[in-house]
Design a protein around this motif. Structure first.
Motif, PDB file in Angstrom:
ATOM      1  N   THR A  49       6.313  20.473  22.830  1.00  0.00           N
ATOM      2  CA  THR A  49       6.888  21.751  22.430  1.00  0.00           C
ATOM      3  C   THR A  49       5.896  22.571  21.621  1.00  0.00           C
ATOM      4  O   THR A  49       5.771  23.776  21.811  1.00  0.00           O
ATOM      5  N   GLU A  70      10.390  26.703  18.143  1.00  0.00           N
ATOM      6  CA  GLU A  70      11.744  26.317  18.539  1.00  0.00           C
ATOM      7  C   GLU A  70      11.972  26.717  19.988  1.00  0.00           C
ATOM      8  O   GLU A  70      11.650  27.856  20.388  1.00  0.00           O
ATOM      9  N   HIS A 238      10.474  22.772  15.175  1.00  0.00           N
ATOM     10  CA  HIS A 238      11.582  21.867  15.473  1.00  0.00           C
ATOM     11  C   HIS A 238      11.094  20.685  16.307  1.00  0.00           C
ATOM     12  O   HIS A 238      10.239  20.829  17.185  1.00  0.00           O
ATOM     13  N   TYR A 240      12.204  17.467  18.900  1.00  0.00           N
ATOM     14  CA  TYR A 240      13.216  17.222  19.931  1.00  0.00           C
ATOM     15  C   TYR A 240      13.154  15.785  20.412  1.00  0.00           C
ATOM     16  O   TYR A 240      12.070  15.208  20.553  1.00  0.00           O
ATOM     17  N   ASP A 253      17.863  18.593  19.659  1.00  0.00           N
ATOM     18  CA  ASP A 253      17.140  19.058  18.475  1.00  0.00           C
ATOM     19  C   ASP A 253      17.449  18.109  17.325  1.00  0.00           C
ATOM     20  O   ASP A 253      18.564  18.079  16.801  1.00  0.00           O
ATOM     21  N   THR A 255      15.617  17.860  14.450  1.00  0.00           N
ATOM     22  CA  THR A 255      14.896  18.286  13.250  1.00  0.00           C
ATOM     23  C   THR A 255      15.630  17.846  11.984  1.00  0.00           C
ATOM     24  O   THR A 255      15.022  17.390  11.015  1.00  0.00           O
ATOM     25  N   GLY A 332      11.155  13.029  17.047  1.00  0.00           N
ATOM     26  CA  GLY A 332      10.855  14.424  17.333  1.00  0.00           C
ATOM     27  C   GLY A 332       9.470  14.870  16.944  1.00  0.00           C
ATOM     28  O   GLY A 332       9.036  15.961  17.339  1.00  0.00           O
TER      29      GLY A 332
END
Length: 386
Positions: A49, A70, A238, A240, A253, A255, A332
Motif C-alpha cells: 500500500t 490510506e 494505514h 492492512y 484496515d 491500523t 499491517g
C-alpha cells in the motif's frame, strides 16, 4: 487463528537483517536517490500500500515515500509518519537490559528463574539465552510458516488485552523446542520475559525505563510504547491485513489494534527519523559501553550471511557491506532498521502492507533489495539463503 488458552496467534517477523563482516558504503558516496525512489515505486507496484524510507550516508540524509497513506484516498505516505515498528522493540528492550547488566543489577549468564521464580521457567535458561533466542522457549505468536495464513477470527481478537504473566505462564507450561543453549528459534515470548525482568529489577514498567534511558536522552519525541493504547497518533499510513473468507481474498484496515499481545516483543510506535537516531547512537557507542556492545554483537550464526546477537541482527550484503539492526512486523506493517557498524550510514524503512503478502519470498526480496540499495548502494542483490 488461536492457540490453546486463547492467546492470539499472529504472523511472524521474517529476519531480513544481520551478519558480521567489514563495513562498506558505495564508493560514489551513497545510494542513488532516483534509484531509491524507483525501488519504492516498484514495491508499491508489486502490491504494497505504501512505503517510506530514510537513508543517511556520505551524501547526507534523504527521505522518500511511495504509495498512499490510506486505500481509497489520494494522499501520499508521509515521509516521516508514525508507524508500528514491531520487533524493532526488541533492540530497545535488549539495550535497557544490557544497561542493567552494566550497572551490576544482574548477569547475562544468570538464570532467569532467579529473578522470576513464579513462572517455573527451566532453570537452565539464562538472560543471555532469552535475548539471543537460544532459550528453547516456544513463541506465543505464529512462526514464519506461510501456511499460518491470517484468518477472520483475528479481527475479533485485536482489541483484547493480554497480560505478560498470562503469556509467560502459558508458554512455560509447554515443552521446550530444544535444550537451552543448544539451538536457535525466534520466540517473542523471550522478550516478554525480558520486559518482566526489567520491571523486577527496577520496580517500574519496562516502558518507563525505555523512556528514561533511551527516548528522553536521544530526544525521540515521536517514539512510544503504547501498552494497551490502540491508536497511532499524528500523521501515519494505514496498515492492512489480508485474509481469505469463503474463498475470497479481503483486506481489513488493522491500523487500530491493542498491541498488548506483543508487549516488550513488539509494541513500539516510531518514525524513520527517531529510529535513525536510535540505531546511529547504538552503533556509535552512545548507549552501551564497549564491553556490553561486544556482548550485544556476540553473534549466533544462522547461516553464511545471517546472525543474531542480543536483540540485534547482523547481515552480510554483497560487496562486504554489513547491516546491523533489526526488522519488525506488526499486523499491517513491516519495517527494517539498519546501520553500518560504525554508525555512519543507516536506513529505516516502513512498508504498509496490502495485497503484497509479507510472508512471500517476493516481499522479502523487495525489502532486501531496498535495504541493500539504501545502505550499500547495491542495485539488485541476489537473495542469499540464510
Amino acid at each position: 487463528m488461536r492457540i490453546r488458552a486463547g492467546i492470539v496467534v499472529v504472523a511472524a517477523i521474517v529476519a531480513l537483517t544481520g551478519s558480521a563482516g567489514t563495513n562498506a558504503v558505495a564508493e560514489s558516496g551513497g545510494a542513488d536517490r532516483a534509484a531509491l525512489q524507483q525501488a519504492m515505486n516498484d514495491f508499491v507496484a508489486a502490491g504494497a500500500t505504501g512505503v517510506q524510507l530514510r537513508v543517511r550516508d556520505r551524501s547526507g540524509e534523504w527521505t522518500g515515500s511511495a504509495g498512499v497513506a490510506e486505500i481509497g484516498r489520494p494522499e501520499g505516505v508521509p515521509v516521516d509518519g508514525r508507524f508500528r515498528a514491531g520487533s524493532i522493540t526488541k533492540t530497545f528492550i535488549a539495550t535497557v537490559l544490557l544497561q542493567l547488566v552494566d550497572e551490576g543489577k544482574l548477569g547475562l549468564d544468570d538464570p532467569v528463574g532467579r529473578y522470576l521464580p513464579q513462572f517455573g521457567v527451566d532453570h537452565r535458561i539464562t538472560v543471555r539465552m532469552i535475548l539471543q533466542h537460544t532459550s528453547g522457549l516456544r513463541s506465543h505468536t505464529r512462526g514464519s510458516d506461510p501456511a499460518d495464513a491470517a484468518d477472520p477470527l483475528l479481527v475479533d481478537d485485536v482489541f483484547r488485552t493480554y497480560l505478560p504473566d498470562e503469556i509467560v505462564r502459558f508458554v512455560a507450561a509447554e515443552p521446550l523446542k530444544f535444550d537451552p543453549g543448544t539451538g536457535w528459534s525466534y520466540s517473542n515470548t523471550n522478550y516478554v520475559l525480558a520486559g518482566l525482568l526489567i520491571e523486577k529489577l527496577t520496580g517500574t514498567p519496562y516502558a518507563w525505563q525505555v523512556n528514561l534511558r533511551i527516548v528522553l536522552p536521544l530526544g525521540l519525541w515521536r517514539t512510544e510504547l503504547p501498552g494497551q493504547g490502540m491508536e497511532i497518533l499524528g500523521p501515519h499510513a494505514h496498515g492492512y491485513l489480508r485474509y481469505t473468507e469463503d474463498g475470497e481474498s479481503k483486506l481489513f484496515d488493522i491500523t487500530r489494534l491493542n498491541p498488548s499481545w506483543a508487549g516488550a516483543a513488539g509494541e513500539i510506535i516510531s518514525t524513520t527519523e527517531d529510529l535513525t537516531t536510535f540505531v546511529t547512537a547504538l552503533a556509535g557507542g552512545r548507549l552501551l559501553s564497549l564491553a556490553l556492545m561486544e556482548e550485544m554483537r556476540d553473534i549466533h550464526r544462522l547461516g553464511s550471511a545471517l546472525g543474531y546477537g542480543l536483540g540485534l541482527f547482523e547481515r552480510d550484503f554483497p560487496a562486504d557491506c554489513v547491516g546491523l539492526g533489526h526488522n519488525g512486523r506488526m499486523l499491517g506493517y513491516s519495517s527494517e532498521m539498519l546501520s553500518s557498524p560504525d554508525g555512519r550510514a543507516s536506513v529505516v524503512i516502513s512498508v504498509t502492507e496490502g495485497a503484497f503478502a509479507p510472508e512471500s519470498e517476493a516481499f522479502q526480496i523487495a525489502m532486501i533489495r531496498l535495504a541493500s540499495l539504501a545502505l550499500c548502494g547495491l542495485a539488485s542483490p541476489p537473495l542469499r539463503p540464510a
